[in-house]
Design an enzyme around this catalytic site. Structure first.
Site, short mmCIF file in Angstrom:
data_model
loop_
_atom_site.label_atom_id
_atom_site.label_comp_id
_atom_site.label_asym_id
_atom_site.label_seq_id
_atom_site.Cartn_x
_atom_site.Cartn_y
_atom_site.Cartn_z
CG ASP A 233 -6.68 -1.80 -1.31
OD1 ASP A 233 -6.86 -2.99 -1.59
OD2 ASP A 233 -5.79 -1.41 -0.54
CG ASP B 236 -1.93 -1.09 1.25
OD1 ASP B 236 -2.33 -1.53 0.15
OD2 ASP B 236 -2.35 -1.51 2.33
#
Length: 141
Positions: free
Chosen positions: A114, A100
């Site tokens: 995401d 991330d």
């Protein structure tokens, strides 16, 4: 032709996801604006053993593809949701975590994959609204 478009959407967005993850984790001058983080958990940092998350992700992908054909979900919706699952599954297999790099002001960290599931769900709700179908009727089919 439909399967070609479906696969093209998936390949494009998985490629974009993996490329952005590579860039933000390997080009350190981008780290000044983003925060590369390895996420070993799932949603909201919930920790589940790695093998279980890979199994659950794989089952989800197969289930969703079958559901896509059975319920005739819009092409771009299904493509984005499968791309989300595949992008994060590839990370889990290769790195035992998900990479991330986008941090929000309240602390949540996410990546392009995401975002794809959120966009896919919005496309799905939009298609239901435009067709005049309600969610409850659609789920009962």
């Amino acid at each position: 032709m439909r399967i070609f478009k479906f696969c093209s959407i998936i390949i494009w967005w998985v490629g974009v996801d993996l490329l952005t993850k590579y860039l933000f984790f390997n080009l350190h001058y981008l780290s000044a604006f983003f925060e590369p983080t390895l996420n070993y958990g799932i949603s909201f940092g919930l920790i589940i053993p790695r093998t279980i998350t890979i199994i659950i992700s794989s089952i989800f992908i197969v289930w969703f593809i079958v559901w896509y054909y059975k319920k005739n979900i819009p092409l771009r919706t299904a493509g984005l949701i499968i791309a989300w699952a595949l992008g994060n599954l590839i990370d889990r297999v290769a790195f035992w975590s998900v990479r991330d790099f986008i941090r929000l002001w309240w602390g949540a960290v996410f990546n392009i994959a995401d975002s794809l599931i959120s966009i896919g769900v919005v496309f799905y709700w939009w298609s239901l609204w435009r067709s005049g179908r309600s969610v409850s009727l659609w789920l009962k089919r």
